[in-house]
Design a protein around this motif. Structure first.
Motif, short mmCIF file in Angstrom:
data_model
loop_
_atom_site.label_atom_id
_atom_site.label_comp_id
_atom_site.label_asym_id
_atom_site.label_seq_id
_atom_site.Cartn_x
_atom_site.Cartn_y
_atom_site.Cartn_z
N ALA A 225 0.85 -1.19 0.00
CA ALA A 225 0.00 0.00 0.00
C ALA A 225 0.88 1.24 0.00
CB ALA A 225 -0.91 -0.01 1.22
N LEU A 226 0.73 2.08 -1.01
CA LEU A 226 1.54 3.30 -1.11
C LEU A 226 0.82 4.53 -0.59
CD1 LEU A 226 3.13 2.83 -4.67
CD2 LEU A 226 4.16 2.34 -2.44
N ALA A 227 -0.48 4.60 -0.82
CA ALA A 227 -1.22 5.79 -0.39
C ALA A 227 -2.72 5.53 -0.50
CB ALA A 227 -0.84 7.00 -1.26
N VAL A 228 -3.49 6.30 0.26
CA VAL A 228 -4.95 6.25 0.15
C VAL A 228 -5.44 7.54 -0.47
CG1 VAL A 228 -5.30 4.66 2.08
CG2 VAL A 228 -5.24 7.12 2.52
N THR A 229 -6.56 7.46 -1.17
CA THR A 229 -7.18 8.67 -1.69
C THR A 229 -7.80 9.42 -0.52
OG1 THR A 229 -9.24 7.49 -2.16
CG2 THR A 229 -7.64 7.66 -3.95
N GLY A 230 -7.94 10.68 -0.66
CA GLY A 230 -8.44 11.49 0.44
C GLY A 230 -7.34 12.40 0.95
N ALA A 246 2.40 13.23 -0.89
CA ALA A 246 3.47 13.11 -1.89
C ALA A 246 3.14 13.81 -3.20
CB ALA A 246 3.77 11.63 -2.16
N VAL A 247 1.82 13.92 -3.47
CA VAL A 247 1.37 14.54 -4.72
C VAL A 247 0.33 15.61 -4.38
CG1 VAL A 247 0.43 14.11 -7.02
CG2 VAL A 247 1.68 12.29 -5.84
N PRO A 248 0.77 16.82 -4.00
CA PRO A 248 -0.17 17.87 -3.57
C PRO A 248 -1.21 18.23 -4.62
CG PRO A 248 2.08 18.45 -2.99
CD PRO A 248 2.17 17.24 -3.86
N ALA A 249 -0.89 18.04 -5.90
CA ALA A 249 -1.83 18.41 -6.96
C ALA A 249 -2.95 17.39 -7.15
CB ALA A 249 -1.07 18.58 -8.28
N TYR A 250 -2.83 16.23 -6.47
CA TYR A 250 -3.87 15.21 -6.61
C TYR A 250 -5.18 15.73 -6.01
CZ TYR A 250 -6.22 10.69 -6.53
OH TYR A 250 -7.10 9.65 -6.74
N ASN A 251 -6.22 15.72 -6.82
CA ASN A 251 -7.52 16.26 -6.40
C ASN A 251 -8.44 15.10 -6.02
OD1 ASN A 251 -9.75 17.80 -5.93
ND2 ASN A 251 -10.01 18.52 -8.04
N THR A 252 -8.69 14.94 -4.75
CA THR A 252 -9.50 13.82 -4.27
C THR A 252 -10.98 14.07 -4.51
OG1 THR A 252 -7.95 13.13 -2.58
CG2 THR A 252 -10.24 12.56 -2.22
N ASN A 253 -11.63 13.10 -5.07
CA ASN A 253 -13.09 13.10 -5.16
C ASN A 253 -13.55 11.70 -4.74
OD1 ASN A 253 -15.39 14.84 -6.07
ND2 ASN A 253 -15.86 12.98 -7.20
N HIS A 254 -14.05 11.59 -3.51
CA HIS A 254 -14.36 10.29 -2.96
C HIS A 254 -15.40 9.53 -3.78
CE1 HIS A 254 -12.60 12.16 0.69
NE2 HIS A 254 -12.23 10.93 0.95
#
Length: 328
Positions: A225-230, A246-254
């Protein structure tokens, strides 16, 4: 001498009829047709959506005074199940236990046979769902930050297993590649299980996976497991950081689960069904099971759920353009 018993019988009959007349509206409110409520699930038995539907069925049955049965109608990303409910009589006896694809489909298909908003009565948002980015066990990077740095340095494509084309997990993959600027090869599979099998075997580098299904494999060391969304850690995988670290630009949409009925259900019927579902969601065992699957129980009111659906649909339509997805 015989007139008194006859009069007493007539009075009793009249009284019984009056009581029955008073009772009928209440009975009608509980069971409009006497038929069971059908919870239509657009996924196969045993999956997260199916399990959640079965978990709320008992409390819903008590609230409405009707039997509740779960019917699985998998296929076409939930479209077959949605179509059946959209065309059903709006008496509340046919309901859809839906998931994120209900709104994503509006972005992927230019001509659905139903309107995902106008053809439904939103009842409640059951839960919001996180997913987890898993890697093959022998992936050389020790964490997500190192993975991104290595991939950018060597310029090689990362391979991603896609367990369901057009699913929220597929959209997670698009978002990750867009946010990191990395190159990726997407490999479609017929389901989450075969996709994870190839990641475990080392044939594919990565995949976004459901938390509940992948957690035992992560604990057994068969997946990493590297990361969870959210934007924060989740109880089910407390040791795994969110992607945004690690990726600030990642836009979470649950992802999400919810319950909808056909359009034009009465407010009274909708409220009664909503109350039964909310009571089910309050059960500690159900809440614990949802959290183990990476879900956060909700139970929003119908107006809030309607607003959520509209915002989610708008989000995915905009994201499809960013991802370069052309609606079919």
């Amino acid at each position: 001498m015989t007139s008194f018993p006859v009069l007493r019988l007539a009075t009793a009959t009249l009284l019984a009829a009056s009581v029955l007349a008073l009772a009928l509206p209440a009975a009608h409110a509980q069971s409009p047709s006497g038929a069971p409520i059908r919870l239509i699930v657009g996924a196969s038995p045993g999956g997260s959506t199916d399990t959640l539907a079965r978990s709320i069925s008992d409390e819903l049955s008590k609230a409405v005074g009707q039997p509740v049965i779960v019917e699985n109608k998998p296929g076409a990303g939930g479209k077959l199940a949605a179509m059946e409910v959209a065309r059903a009589t709006p008496d509340g006896n046919t309901l859809l236990v839906s998931f994120t694809s209900h709104t994503i489909n509006a972005a992927l298909y230019s001509k659905l046979q139903y309107d995902p908003l106008a053809d439904f009565t939103p009842i409640t948002l059951l839960a919001r769902v996180s997913s987890v980015l898993v890697a093959r066990p022998d992936l050389p990077a020790k964490d997500l930050g190192e993975l991104v740095a290595r991939a950018k340095a060597d310029g090689k494509d990362l391979s991603f297993a896609i367990g369901g084309t057009g699913s929220s997990l597929h959209m997670d993959t698009y978002e990750f590649l867009t946010a990191t600027g990395l190159k990726g090869t997407q490999i479609p599979f017929k389901g989450t299980a075969p996709a994870m099998t190839d990641v475990m075997a080392g044939h594919v580098d990565l995949m976004f996976a459901p938390v509940g299904v992948s957690r035992p494999l992560i604990q057994a060391g068969k997946l990493r497991a590297l990361a969870v969304t959210g934007t924060k850690r989740i109880p089910a995988l407390a040791q795994v950081p969110p992607i945004s670290e690690a990726v600030p630009a990642y836009n979470t949409n649950h992802g999400w689960f919810g319950v909808l009925g056909p359009a034009k259900m009465s407010p009274e019927r909708t409220a009664r069904i909503h109350a039964g579902i909310v009571k089910a969601l309050a059960d500690p065992k159900l809440r614990e099971r949802l959290e183990d699957d990476g879900s956060t129980p909700d139970g929003s009111g119908t107006a809030a759920f309607a607003a959520f659906l509209q915002a989610d649909l708008n989000y995915w339509v905009a994201k499809a353009k960013v991802f370069g997805i052309q609606p079919e």
